[in-house]
Structures are given as C-alpha cells and as structure tokens.
Write a protein that holds these residues in place. Structure first.
Motif, PDB file in Angstrom:
ATOM      1  N   GLU A  56       0.829  -1.210   0.000  1.00 48.57           N
ATOM      2  CA  GLU A  56       0.000   0.000   0.000  1.00 48.57           C
ATOM      3  C   GLU A  56       0.863   1.260   0.000  1.00 48.57           C
ATOM      4  OE1 GLU A  56      -3.917   1.570   2.330  1.00 48.57           O
ATOM      5  OE2 GLU A  56      -2.264   0.884   3.598  1.00 48.57           O
ATOM      6  N   PHE A  59       2.373   1.727  -3.504  1.00 46.78           N
ATOM      7  CA  PHE A  59       1.336   2.201  -4.428  1.00 46.78           C
ATOM      8  C   PHE A  59       1.016   3.670  -4.184  1.00 46.78           C
ATOM      9  CE2 PHE A  59      -3.062   3.542  -4.426  1.00 46.78           C
ATOM     10  CZ  PHE A  59      -3.271   3.631  -5.794  1.00 46.78           C
ATOM     11  N   HIS A  60       0.790   4.015  -2.931  1.00 46.91           N
ATOM     12  CA  HIS A  60       0.369   5.368  -2.559  1.00 46.91           C
ATOM     13  C   HIS A  60       1.316   6.410  -3.130  1.00 46.91           C
ATOM     14  CE1 HIS A  60      -1.440   8.373   0.255  1.00 46.91           C
ATOM     15  NE2 HIS A  60      -0.220   8.885   0.243  1.00 46.91           N
ATOM     16  N   HIS A  63       1.413   6.550  -6.917  1.00 52.41           N
ATOM     17  CA  HIS A  63       0.173   7.178  -7.367  1.00 52.41           C
ATOM     18  C   HIS A  63       0.280   8.700  -7.331  1.00 52.41           C
ATOM     19  CE1 HIS A  63      -4.157   7.520  -8.047  1.00 52.41           C
ATOM     20  NE2 HIS A  63      -4.220   8.379  -7.045  1.00 52.41           N
ATOM     21  N   TYR A 302      -8.973   6.437  -6.262  1.00 49.78           N
ATOM     22  CA  TYR A 302      -7.689   6.042  -5.653  1.00 49.78           C
ATOM     23  C   TYR A 302      -7.720   4.557  -5.287  1.00 49.78           C
ATOM     24  CZ  TYR A 302      -4.339   5.715  -1.694  1.00 49.78           C
ATOM     25  OH  TYR A 302      -3.346   5.334  -0.817  1.00 49.78           O
ATOM     26  N   ASN A 303      -8.807   4.111  -4.662  1.00 48.68           N
ATOM     27  CA  ASN A 303      -8.912   2.718  -4.233  1.00 48.68           C
ATOM     28  C   ASN A 303      -8.967   1.756  -5.415  1.00 48.68           C
ATOM     29  OD1 ASN A 303      -8.813   3.162  -1.457  1.00 48.68           O
ATOM     30  ND2 ASN A 303     -11.010   3.571  -1.331  1.00 48.68           N
ATOM     31  N   LYS A 306      -5.487   1.340  -6.595  1.00 46.95           N
ATOM     32  CA  LYS A 306      -4.759   0.486  -5.639  1.00 46.95           C
ATOM     33  C   LYS A 306      -5.098  -0.987  -5.862  1.00 46.95           C
ATOM     34  CE  LYS A 306      -5.918   0.549  -1.263  1.00 46.95           C
ATOM     35  NZ  LYS A 306      -6.029   0.937   0.163  1.00 46.95           N
TER      36      LYS A 306
END
Length: 374
Positions: A56, A59-60, A63, A302-303, A306
């Motif tokens: 996570e 990815f965050h 992103h 966003y999710n 992800k």
C-alpha cells in the motif's frame, strides 16, 4: 609565536569559509539549472518486517507521482523479499540489502542511509529526495495533485511537511486513507530536499544545509533551529491544516501497535532498544486535534487504482501471509512481557498505556506479580 598561531588560525577559517561560499554559489547554479527541468523526485525508506504495509505504501507514493522508490531492507524475517521479487518488473521500485548499515559501530543506521542517499540521488540526476518511514504517507488533501506539480509553487531549497498522527484505526489492517481521518497534529516534520544543497547535518526528519531556505506546505517561511531542526514550534500546530501533510500511522490498531513494538529501534547505546520500540508513550491518546476529509469520488478512484496495482503484481496472497506474521509478533510481545526482567518495568508501563487488549493486560499483571510490583 601565539600571535602567529592566531593569524594562521584566522586565515585558515577565512579560507574555509571562502571555499564553502564558493561551493554554495555552485549549488545555486545547480538549483537554477534544475528549475528548468521537470522535477525528478526519489523517495527513500528503511524497512524491517514491513511486508504487511509495503504494497500500500509503495502504491500510494507512486500514485502521487514519486519517480523512484528505494527501500533498504534490514534484519527482516517476514515475506518482504517475496514482495520485492513480485515488484521486480517495475523499474520505479528498488529494494536494497540494508544490513551493511546496521552494524554495532554505526550509531544511527537510518541517518547513515540518508546521508548516503543524498549523495547518490544527486549523482543519479534526481532534483529532490524525500525520506519517509513505512508508516508515513505524503498526502495532498485534494487527492489529485502530484508531488511534481505540488512543488512548482515553492522557491525554497527544502520543503517541510507536518505530521498528522492518525488515531481512528479501531481494527487491524485498515487502509491508509478513509473518507474521514482523525488525528493529532504533531510538531515533527518530514522534508523534501533539493539535491543541490550543501548538507551540514541530517536527522530522521530533516536536513540542515548551508544557507538553505525552508518553507512549510503553505508556502510560509520556516526558520530552522540548528539545535532542533526536526520540529516546528507549538504555535505552528495551532494553525489550520495545510493542503499536504504526512499522515503518520504510528499507532494503527491496538493489535498492530503491540506487534510493532517488537521491532525495537536500530540505535546503538540505547537501553532496551534492541528488544522493544522505546520511543512510544503509549497507544493513541483519546483527544483529537485534526480531521481530514477526502472527496468520496476521488477516494474511490484512488482505491480502484490500488486494487489494480495489487492485482497486477499478485500482492494479496503476500498480504495475507504478512498479516499472520503481525499476529505472531503480537503474541511474541505478550509472551515477552510476562517473562521480561524487572528492570523493564518503566518501559513497559509507558509503552502499554491505554492498551485494552485482555491478553496484554493479563501479561502485565503476571509481570508485576512475578516481580512484586504494586
């Protein structure tokens, strides 16, 4: 003789200052050159048994536009290396063996890695570098702007972002972002550093640089104190939340908090730091001083990104294995408490404040009974 010595000393000092000023002028020229380039921003982190949180966190930050992420893995027994293997195909992510920095003769390995990366990032052509822990998330509150676009409005050499210590994680393994995040505004900062600066000091939060300019996330000037350049003053905490922050998940859920205490601290000559994370003052306080609200549509988008990232690199199976590891570490910490030597009491009393897990409370009672502590 004394007079000649004083003259030589003064001359040496003047020559040293002149050399430093010349180097500073060169750094200004490099900054000017960099201003005409698209920013290239590297993110650097250190990871010990972080498999449950790495996917996570990676990815965050990809992103939100970080160009490269370098992770130094040390003293790790979870499935971090399996995750690293699955992410090999992504050229923006690099895992490194960090164990060479974790030696008895190195007092603060984290700082040594940061110093090394400041030089390396500059030689690799990056314009900026940021250092974050795996529980820290650089986050623009609009969930839209990239880090490259965000920094266009700044002129400072070093941009400092304030902590929001998240407190609303009632169950294990929640996502980093929810519609509403409550927390406590911290006075610590994390900094985005121009690689052109002349470094004079480094700590886990910031860089002290010769004649450098500093700004906070609202563009205001930040006056750095050489004696403590990791924090803003308390007057700053009273001000409104800025439009980009570091969400600091130092607490997570109670179960995770207990498990994460087992990591210890990689600092030499600190009593008990090799066994338990001593820089904690108990679980999340009940009061809150900050609320972050995220746009539902942007959060859903966003999710989805992800989810696609996790599917592309087949990370869900690794996350399930990593969650089991966290649970094991929680149980190990509970067992450790029961059998810890009596001299650990001041530490245990402090770090387990406000923990309501029955097994933890029972283990503390057992410890006190064994050691005849009232």
């Amino acid at each position: 003789m004394i007079k000649k010595y004083k003259v030589r000393t003064k001359l040496k000092s003047l020559v040293g200052k002149a050399a430093k000023d010349l180097a500073w002028i060169k750094s200004r020229i490099q900054k000017y050159i960099n201003s005409y380039k698209k920013p290239r921003i590297k993110l650097v982190a250190i990871a010990k048994n972080e498999a449950c949180y790495l996917p996570e966190w990676i990815f965050h930050h990809l992103h939100f536009g970080f160009d490269s992420i370098d992770i130094y893995v040390n003293n790790t027994s979870d499935n971090t290396l399996k995750i690293a293997k699955k992410l090999e195909g992504n050229s923006s992510i690099m895992f490194h063996d960090g164990d060479a920095f974790f030696k008895p003769e190195i007092d603060v390995p984290q700082v040594e890695i940061y110093k090394y990366e400041l030089n390396l990032s500059k030689s690799q052509g990056f314009t900026h570098v940021m250092f974050l822990d795996i529980d820290e998330f650089w986050t623009p509150l609009d969930l839209s702007v990239s880090i490259q676009d965000y920094i266009k409005k700044f002129t400072a050499d070093i941009i400092c972002f304030e902590w929001v210590n998240r407190t609303n994680e009632p169950s294990p393994f929640l996502p980093a972002l929810n519609r509403v995040i409550t927390g406590i505004k911290g006075n610590h900062i994390k900094s985005l550093v121009g690689t052109h600066v002349l470094v004079e000091g480094v700590n886990p939060h910031n860089v002290l640089a010769y004649k450098a300019s500093y700004q906070l996330a609202d563009g205001s000037k930040f006056v750095v104190k050489p004696s403590d350049f990791a924090k803003v003053d308390y007057e700053q905490i009273k001000k409104p939340i800025k439009d980009a922050v570091i969400i600091h998940r130092m607490y997570r859920s109670q179960e995770e908090y207990v498990a994460l205490l087992a990591r210890g601290r990689p600092i030499q000559n600190r009593q008990f730091a090799d066994v338990i994370k001593t820089n904690r003052n108990g679980y999340s306080p009940k009061y809150i001083s900050a609320k972050l609200f995220f746009n539902i549509e942007k959060l859903e988008k966003y999710n989805l990104f992800k989810k696609d990232f996790f599917i592309e690199y087949e990370l869900e199976i690794e996350l399930e294995e990593a969650k089991k590891f966290i649970d094991e570490k929680k149980n190990e910490m509970i067992l450790f408490v029961e059998n810890a030597p009596k001299e650990y009491w001041p530490i245990l009393k402090r770090v387990f404040q406000r923990i309501n897990i029955k097994e933890v409370k029972d283990s503390l009672l057992e410890f006190k009974s064994k050691n005849k502590i009232k």
